[in-house]
Design a protein around this motif. Structure first.
Motif, PDB file in Angstrom:
ATOM      1  N   GLU A 168      -1.522  26.085  13.922  1.00 58.02           N
ATOM      2  CA  GLU A 168      -0.061  26.716  13.556  1.00 58.02           C
ATOM      3  C   GLU A 168       0.131  28.056  13.717  1.00 58.02           C
ATOM      4  O   GLU A 168       0.795  28.588  14.458  1.00 58.02           O
ATOM      5  CB  GLU A 168       0.293  26.221  12.264  1.00 58.02           C
ATOM      6  N   LEU A 169      -1.034  28.888  13.181  1.00 55.69           N
ATOM      7  CA  LEU A 169      -0.752  30.329  13.264  1.00 55.69           C
ATOM      8  C   LEU A 169      -1.065  30.931  14.635  1.00 55.69           C
ATOM      9  O   LEU A 169      -0.345  31.918  14.782  1.00 55.69           O
ATOM     10  CB  LEU A 169      -1.892  31.196  12.404  1.00 55.69           C
ATOM     11  N   PHE A 170      -2.007  30.452  15.394  1.00 50.99           N
ATOM     12  CA  PHE A 170      -2.183  30.938  16.760  1.00 50.99           C
ATOM     13  C   PHE A 170      -0.880  30.542  17.714  1.00 50.99           C
ATOM     14  O   PHE A 170      -0.359  31.325  18.485  1.00 50.99           O
ATOM     15  CB  PHE A 170      -3.554  30.344  17.312  1.00 50.99           C
ATOM     16  N   ASN A 171      -0.340  29.422  17.326  1.00 54.36           N
ATOM     17  CA  ASN A 171       1.014  28.961  18.329  1.00 54.36           C
ATOM     18  C   ASN A 171       1.889  30.009  17.626  1.00 54.36           C
ATOM     19  O   ASN A 171       2.763  30.228  18.645  1.00 54.36           O
ATOM     20  CB  ASN A 171       1.050  27.551  17.768  1.00 54.36           C
ATOM     21  N   PHE A 172       2.053  30.208  16.318  1.00 53.55           N
ATOM     22  CA  PHE A 172       3.172  30.929  15.779  1.00 53.55           C
ATOM     23  C   PHE A 172       3.159  32.485  16.550  1.00 53.55           C
ATOM     24  O   PHE A 172       4.156  32.942  16.719  1.00 53.55           O
ATOM     25  CB  PHE A 172       3.135  31.114  14.270  1.00 53.55           C
ATOM     26  N   ALA A 173       2.010  33.219  16.787  1.00 54.59           N
ATOM     27  CA  ALA A 173       1.852  34.536  16.894  1.00 54.59           C
ATOM     28  C   ALA A 173       1.834  34.482  18.574  1.00 54.59           C
ATOM     29  O   ALA A 173       2.213  35.540  19.233  1.00 54.59           O
ATOM     30  CB  ALA A 173       0.347  34.747  16.386  1.00 54.59           C
ATOM     31  N   PHE A 174       1.118  33.645  19.076  1.00 59.36           N
ATOM     32  CA  PHE A 174       0.879  33.741  20.754  1.00 59.36           C
ATOM     33  C   PHE A 174       1.802  32.616  21.628  1.00 59.36           C
ATOM     34  O   PHE A 174       1.760  32.740  22.810  1.00 59.36           O
ATOM     35  CB  PHE A 174      -0.714  33.772  20.988  1.00 59.36           C
ATOM     36  N   GLY A 175       2.332  31.571  20.679  1.00 60.44           N
ATOM     37  CA  GLY A 175       3.030  30.761  21.633  1.00 60.44           C
ATOM     38  C   GLY A 175       2.370  29.533  22.147  1.00 60.44           C
ATOM     39  O   GLY A 175       2.861  28.602  22.853  1.00 60.44           O
ATOM     40  N   ASP A 176       1.088  29.526  21.958  1.00 55.13           N
ATOM     41  CA  ASP A 176       0.245  28.247  22.185  1.00 55.13           C
ATOM     42  C   ASP A 176      -0.812  28.229  20.984  1.00 55.13           C
ATOM     43  O   ASP A 176      -0.960  29.258  20.491  1.00 55.13           O
ATOM     44  CB  ASP A 176      -0.227  28.233  23.573  1.00 55.13           C
ATOM     45  N   LYS A 177      -1.675  27.277  21.237  1.00 53.01           N
ATOM     46  CA  LYS A 177      -2.573  27.157  20.001  1.00 53.01           C
ATOM     47  C   LYS A 177      -4.089  27.531  20.445  1.00 53.01           C
ATOM     48  O   LYS A 177      -4.969  27.426  19.868  1.00 53.01           O
ATOM     49  CB  LYS A 177      -2.805  25.635  19.615  1.00 53.01           C
ATOM     50  N   THR A 178      -3.915  28.056  21.694  1.00 55.30           N
ATOM     51  CA  THR A 178      -5.428  28.596  22.206  1.00 55.30           C
ATOM     52  C   THR A 178      -6.180  29.823  21.452  1.00 55.30           C
ATOM     53  O   THR A 178      -5.165  30.727  21.092  1.00 55.30           O
ATOM     54  CB  THR A 178      -5.172  29.020  23.647  1.00 55.30           C
ATOM     55  N   ILE A 179      -7.363  29.636  21.027  1.00 53.05           N
ATOM     56  CA  ILE A 179      -8.031  30.636  20.097  1.00 53.05           C
ATOM     57  C   ILE A 179      -8.980  31.180  21.114  1.00 53.05           C
ATOM     58  O   ILE A 179      -9.930  30.507  21.565  1.00 53.05           O
ATOM     59  CB  ILE A 179      -8.624  29.875  18.707  1.00 53.05           C
ATOM     60  N   THR A 180      -9.159  32.515  21.299  1.00 52.36           N
ATOM     61  CA  THR A 180      -9.948  33.178  21.987  1.00 52.36           C
ATOM     62  C   THR A 180     -10.451  34.438  21.304  1.00 52.36           C
ATOM     63  O   THR A 180      -9.716  34.998  20.310  1.00 52.36           O
ATOM     64  CB  THR A 180      -9.318  33.787  23.201  1.00 52.36           C
ATOM     65  N   GLU A 181     -11.668  35.141  21.538  1.00 50.86           N
ATOM     66  CA  GLU A 181     -12.112  36.053  20.749  1.00 50.86           C
ATOM     67  C   GLU A 181     -11.033  37.462  21.055  1.00 50.86           C
ATOM     68  O   GLU A 181     -10.755  38.222  20.158  1.00 50.86           O
ATOM     69  CB  GLU A 181     -13.320  36.744  21.239  1.00 50.86           C
ATOM     70  N   GLU A 182     -10.445  37.474  22.139  1.00 44.54           N
ATOM     71  CA  GLU A 182      -9.457  38.476  22.350  1.00 44.54           C
ATOM     72  C   GLU A 182      -8.213  38.468  21.418  1.00 44.54           C
ATOM     73  O   GLU A 182      -7.737  39.461  20.558  1.00 44.54           O
ATOM     74  CB  GLU A 182      -9.008  38.588  23.871  1.00 44.54           C
ATOM     75  N   ARG A 183      -7.738  37.474  21.272  1.00 44.55           N
ATOM     76  CA  ARG A 183      -6.707  37.039  20.245  1.00 44.55           C
ATOM     77  C   ARG A 183      -7.023  37.072  18.857  1.00 44.55           C
ATOM     78  O   ARG A 183      -6.274  37.835  18.201  1.00 44.55           O
ATOM     79  CB  ARG A 183      -6.124  35.471  20.383  1.00 44.55           C
ATOM     80  N   ILE A 184      -8.352  36.759  18.316  1.00 42.92           N
ATOM     81  CA  ILE A 184      -8.921  37.117  17.207  1.00 42.92           C
ATOM     82  C   ILE A 184      -8.953  38.713  16.929  1.00 42.92           C
ATOM     83  O   ILE A 184      -8.417  39.259  15.995  1.00 42.92           O
ATOM     84  CB  ILE A 184     -10.173  36.544  16.860  1.00 42.92           C
ATOM     85  N   GLN A 185      -9.153  39.278  17.887  1.00 44.08           N
ATOM     86  CA  GLN A 185      -9.233  41.082  17.671  1.00 44.08           C
ATOM     87  C   GLN A 185      -7.913  41.476  17.856  1.00 44.08           C
ATOM     88  O   GLN A 185      -7.842  42.364  16.942  1.00 44.08           O
ATOM     89  CB  GLN A 185      -9.969  41.310  19.152  1.00 44.08           C
ATOM     90  N   LEU A 186      -6.820  41.074  18.628  1.00 42.52           N
ATOM     91  CA  LEU A 186      -5.646  41.600  18.404  1.00 42.52           C
ATOM     92  C   LEU A 186      -5.013  41.308  17.207  1.00 42.52           C
ATOM     93  O   LEU A 186      -4.484  42.152  16.685  1.00 42.52           O
ATOM     94  CB  LEU A 186      -5.031  40.801  19.549  1.00 42.52           C
TER      95      LEU A 186
END
Length: 464
Positions: A168-186
């Protein structure tokens, strides 16, 4: 060991405690547009990671989630604690399976407001973004190192992908549910950059003058003397602190070298690679107690020990990279400060401490006592569960009868108080009204479940 003494400033109100464990995505905290004084001009935020409330909210959850460690026992917040200005009061922080960090955990407060873009004491991270996942991939700290039989960062990503609130939170923040190291860092770096402290006695005085060299009207004579000593160079009778700890941010000059502390925590070895330092703001908490030991090895445990160190820099032949500002004329610094001057410097440094950052919920642990978290709000209404957008509660606040408007279907309504205790339950079909006169005044959460689709929406309401 990490034995914390109670701090009176950190006594958190009951409401603060009760709302932990719930994030309302319709009512996010303000991370993106916080006010800061006009005299704060430094900012190391990269253009590709400007703070926004959605991503910083995800970062807050990641920062406090122990599931980011290999055995679910260590979070970023384990070593960077809100009550200690996001540092640690232990000399070495406790990592995975009781292992100890090699250096003292640096305070993260005001990390954004610095010209220095590199992070860690030895500046091995080229940016805050790069820094955020290195402890996660450290063999001792959080354990996703990919070495000695440990899983690696890709295994962590799979682990997080299987957790509902991260989908839910990655979709909320980035527009899709994909989790990557870069997104965790951001996300982590946005949350950390949001942590700011500008409500100190210094800030009150600084806002009253145009020139920071003039006396602050709200300062004592001793504090103003300490400010002059801090700002003036040694050749003008000062201590020259401003030469390295610059401006109203009190950040470290990126060109700084070794400061004369060359020890290694828990060892007799030496280490000449430590050039980074946190801001001097919030060295102590609002009670005047130190927010943990100082320097990379935690070897100095009072402000006076720090002042004495700079008053007389050790002449150690093994230190081949001492900052030239601490070696005037080729000799290690001797300031010859009097005891009165030392006490004045100490008094001034204590004026740099704020209050809000230690208790503000936006930077607090979002998990409840059982390390669970609930996401609520219509912002969760994605294509998978749009029915939440059609749910209406009124009136809100409610005195007696709470009306609920829904689409056709059968639903189960369950109401919980802020302690998570179920206080009401009723089956409804389509729109209905519930008599809540027996409920005490307060804040409640209503969970509506569609009995056919099993979809759930949670809403918050107030009982007057």
């Amino acid at each position: 060991m990490n034995n914390k003494a109670p701090h009176t400033f950190a006594l958190i109100g009951l409401a603060f405690i009760l709302i932990s464990g719930t994030i309302d995505l319709d009512n996010l905290f303000n991370y993106a547009n916080q006010t800061k004084p006009i005299y704060i001009v430094k900012d190391n935020t990269p253009q590709n990671n400007v703070i926004n409330d959605k991503t910083a909210t995800l970062g807050r959850v990641l920062f406090y989630d122990k599931k980011l460690s290999a055995n679910n026992t260590i979070a970023c917040a384990s070593c960077h604690q809100q009550e200690n200005a996001f540092g640690d009061d232990a000399t070495q922080s406790i990592g995975l399976d009781g292992g100890l960090t090699g250096r003292h955990s640096m305070r993260l407060i005001n990390a954004r407001f610095s010209d220095e873009e590199k992070f860690f004491w030895d500046e091995r991270a080229v940016s805050l973004e790069n820094q955020t996942t290195q402890p996660i991939q450290d063999h001792t700290e959080m354990g996703f190192s990919g070495t000695n039989g440990q899983e690696d960062i890709n295994d962590l990503i799979v682990k997080l992908s299987e957790i509902d609130y991260y989908s839910e939170l990655f979709n909320f923040a980035f527009g899709d549910k994909t989790i990557t190291e870069e997104r965790i860092q951001l996300a982590l770096s946005q949350f950390i950059r949001s942590i700011q402290s500008f409500d100190s006695k210094y800030d009150i005085g600084r806002a009253m003058v145009t020139n920071p060299n003039t006396n602050f009207p709200n300062f004592t004579a001793q504090e103003n003397q300490g400010k002059r000593l801090f700002r003036d160079p040694p050749n003008l009778g000062g201590a020259g602190c401003l030469g390295c700890h610059r401006g109203d941010e009190f950040d470290i000059d990126p060109n700084s070298r070794n400061n004369g502390i060359i020890g290694v925590a828990g060892s007799t070895s030496i280490d000449l690679t430590n050039f980074k330092a946190p801001t001097l703001r919030d060295l102590v908490n609002p009670d005047g107690n130190l927010n943990g030991p100082l320097m990379h090895d935690g070897s100095l445990t009072t402000l006076m020990e720090v002042i004495n160190h700079y008053n007389e820099i050790p002449n150690n032949a093994a230190n081949t990279d001492l900052d030239n500002r601490l070696r005037p004329g080729g000799n290690t610094q001797r300031l010859n400060l009097t005891n009165t001057e030392k006490l004045a410097l100490e008094a001034f440094l204590k004026t740099l401490t704020g209050v809000d950052v230690y208790t503000n919920e936006k930077w607090s642990n979002p998990f409840d006592a059982n390390e669970n978290i609930s996401l609520i709000g219509n912002s969760l209404a994605t294509d998978d569960h749009k029915f939440g957008q059609t749910v209406t509660l009124f009136p809100n606040p409610v005195k007696e009868h709470l009306n609920i408007k829904v689409n056709t279907g059968d639903y189960l309504v369950t109401i919980f108080d802020l302690n998570g205790k179920k206080v009401f339950e009723q089956n409804i079909s389509e729109s209905d009204a519930m008599n809540l006169y027996r409920l005490r005044k307060g804040i409640y959460f209503l969970k509506l479940q569609n009995l056919d689709s099993k979809k759930i929406i949670t809403k918050k309401f107030i009982k007057q």
